[in-house]
Design an enzyme around this catalytic site. Structure first.
Site, PDB file in Angstrom:
ATOM      1  N   ASP A  52       0.821  -1.219   0.000  1.00 19.97           N
ATOM      2  CA  ASP A  52       0.000   0.000   0.000  1.00 19.97           C
ATOM      3  C   ASP A  52       0.854   1.269   0.000  1.00 19.97           C
ATOM      4  O   ASP A  52       2.001   1.271   0.447  1.00 19.97           O
ATOM      5  CB  ASP A  52      -0.893   0.029   1.246  1.00 19.97           C
ATOM      6  CG  ASP A  52      -2.012  -1.002   1.203  1.00 19.97           C
ATOM      7  OD1 ASP A  52      -2.044  -1.829   0.270  1.00 19.97           O
ATOM      8  OD2 ASP A  52      -2.859  -0.977   2.123  1.00 19.97           O
ATOM      9  N   ASP A  53       0.229   2.355  -0.440  1.00 23.20           N
ATOM     10  CA  ASP A  53       0.732   3.737  -0.284  1.00 23.20           C
ATOM     11  C   ASP A  53       1.839   4.136  -1.250  1.00 23.20           C
ATOM     12  O   ASP A  53       2.397   5.217  -1.144  1.00 23.20           O
ATOM     13  CB  ASP A  53       1.216   4.023   1.149  1.00 23.20           C
ATOM     14  CG  ASP A  53       0.089   3.984   2.172  1.00 23.20           C
ATOM     15  OD1 ASP A  53      -1.055   3.717   1.777  1.00 23.20           O
ATOM     16  OD2 ASP A  53       0.355   4.217   3.356  1.00 23.20           O
ATOM     17  N   HIS A 103      -6.021   2.966  -4.275  1.00 21.51           N
ATOM     18  CA  HIS A 103      -5.951   3.227  -2.821  1.00 21.51           C
ATOM     19  C   HIS A 103      -6.334   4.683  -2.554  1.00 21.51           C
ATOM     20  O   HIS A 103      -5.892   5.264  -1.563  1.00 21.51           O
ATOM     21  CB  HIS A 103      -4.537   2.909  -2.329  1.00 21.51           C
ATOM     22  CG  HIS A 103      -4.399   2.778  -0.842  1.00 21.51           C
ATOM     23  ND1 HIS A 103      -5.287   2.087  -0.045  1.00 21.51           N
ATOM     24  CD2 HIS A 103      -3.446   3.247   0.018  1.00 21.51           C
ATOM     25  CE1 HIS A 103      -4.895   2.147   1.216  1.00 21.51           C
ATOM     26  NE2 HIS A 103      -3.778   2.854   1.289  1.00 21.51           N
ATOM     27  N   HIS A 107      -5.380   9.496   0.109  1.00 21.73           N
ATOM     28  CA  HIS A 107      -5.449   8.793   1.382  1.00 21.73           C
ATOM     29  C   HIS A 107      -6.308   9.472   2.450  1.00 21.73           C
ATOM     30  O   HIS A 107      -5.901   9.605   3.612  1.00 21.73           O
ATOM     31  CB  HIS A 107      -4.022   8.606   1.939  1.00 21.73           C
ATOM     32  CG  HIS A 107      -3.829   7.313   2.689  1.00 21.73           C
ATOM     33  ND1 HIS A 107      -4.127   7.184   4.015  1.00 21.73           N
ATOM     34  CD2 HIS A 107      -3.365   6.117   2.289  1.00 21.73           C
ATOM     35  CE1 HIS A 107      -3.851   5.954   4.408  1.00 21.73           C
ATOM     36  NE2 HIS A 107      -3.389   5.281   3.378  1.00 21.73           N
ATOM     37  N   HIS A 207       1.845   7.368   3.211  1.00 20.24           N
ATOM     38  CA  HIS A 207       0.861   8.332   2.707  1.00 20.24           C
ATOM     39  C   HIS A 207       1.167   9.748   3.160  1.00 20.24           C
ATOM     40  O   HIS A 207       0.724  10.711   2.549  1.00 20.24           O
ATOM     41  CB  HIS A 207      -0.562   7.908   3.068  1.00 20.24           C
ATOM     42  CG  HIS A 207      -0.890   7.970   4.525  1.00 20.24           C
ATOM     43  ND1 HIS A 207      -0.667   6.908   5.362  1.00 20.24           N
ATOM     44  CD2 HIS A 207      -1.419   8.948   5.273  1.00 20.24           C
ATOM     45  CE1 HIS A 207      -1.060   7.251   6.582  1.00 20.24           C
ATOM     46  NE2 HIS A 207      -1.520   8.478   6.563  1.00 20.24           N
TER      47      HIS A 207
END
Ligand SMILES: [Zn+2]
Length: 251
Positions: A52-53, A103, A107, A207
């Protein structure tokens, strides 16, 4: 995380729900009360590494090298704004055969976002990723795991499958790669004992900081691959398409 802590968290979640703990429930990844999402199907021994991120200018290339050296493919949940800034890196992820998911753009906590904002975050990110790679985006992971009925419904209306996880630790703040791998390994083993696949979260990006140091997360991914390669099968989330099809069409 020890079993004791797990039990305590479970008890806390129940207490929170009993007290009308809306916020707690919306942040609890095991919760299903706000609609179905893909977590981990009944496929013991299958492991999905998800990151992720990212993309992260420094650590995503290292991670891609590690995955390639072991011939393992994974799923990357990218942030739209980072992808837009580094389209070549996004193309490199796709060219290596990895799966790319949405995603959100930057964020936000979707449990505090308006329906309009959720739609914009998802649409802009999918459009950017699809423009860069030429491939449709099918999977979506909500930031922080936070969700509310509208977020899942909107995602599904837009043709996105919401994805949660069943193996995560705080890899962004743990003291060592050893510890990250050890904690995730315990969750992977537990999932297998329960007859489930493992949907594993690590972070190749941050993020808050686009240049976050993710050396430990990348090293932990390598350790997990080395530990499980002989006995388990590493898959991308689209390998679970049959299980996705079994989800209800409305959250
Ligand atoms: Zn995230």
């Amino acid at each position: 995380m020890t079993t004791g802590v797990y039990a305590a968290l479970g008890a806390a979640a129940c207490a929170g729900l009993a007290a009308g703990g809306y916020q707690y429930a919306s942040l609890w990844p095991g919760s299903r009360i706000f609609g179905e999402a893909l977590t981990a199907p009944s496929r013991p021994g299958e492991l999905a590494l998800t990151f992720d991120d990212g993309p992260n200018r420094h650590w995503t290339p290292r991670l891609l090298d590690t995955l390639a050296s072991h011939d393992v493919q994974a799923t990357f949940f990218l942030l739209g704004n980072r992808a837009e800034a580094q389209p070549e890196l996004v193309r490199r992820i796709a060219a290596a055969g990895h799966l790319i998911g949405n995603h959100t753009w930057d964020h936000p906590n979707l449990s505090r976002s308006s329906a309009r904002r959720i739609r914009e975050e998802l649409a802009r990110t999918s459009a950017t990723l699809e423009q860069i790679t030429g491939a449709p985006v099918r999977f979506f992971r909500p930031p922080f795991g936070a969700r509310r009925p509208a977020a899942f419904r909107i995602a599904r209306e837009m043709g996105l499958i919401p994805v949660l996880w069943n193996a995560m630790t705080s890899d962004w703040s743990e003291p060592s790669a050893d510890r990250i791998a050890q904690q995730l390994g315990a969750k992977i083993d537990r999932a297998r004992e329960r007859g489930r696949a493992a949907n594993i979260v690590l972070h190749d990006g941050g993020h808050r900081d686009p240049n976050a140091n993710r050396e430990q997360s990348v090293t932990a991914a390598q350790m997990l691959i080395e530990r499980y390669k002989a006995t388990c099968k590493f898959v991308k989330l689209d390998a679970w398409a049959d299980d996705v099809a079994a989800l209800p069409t409305q959250a």
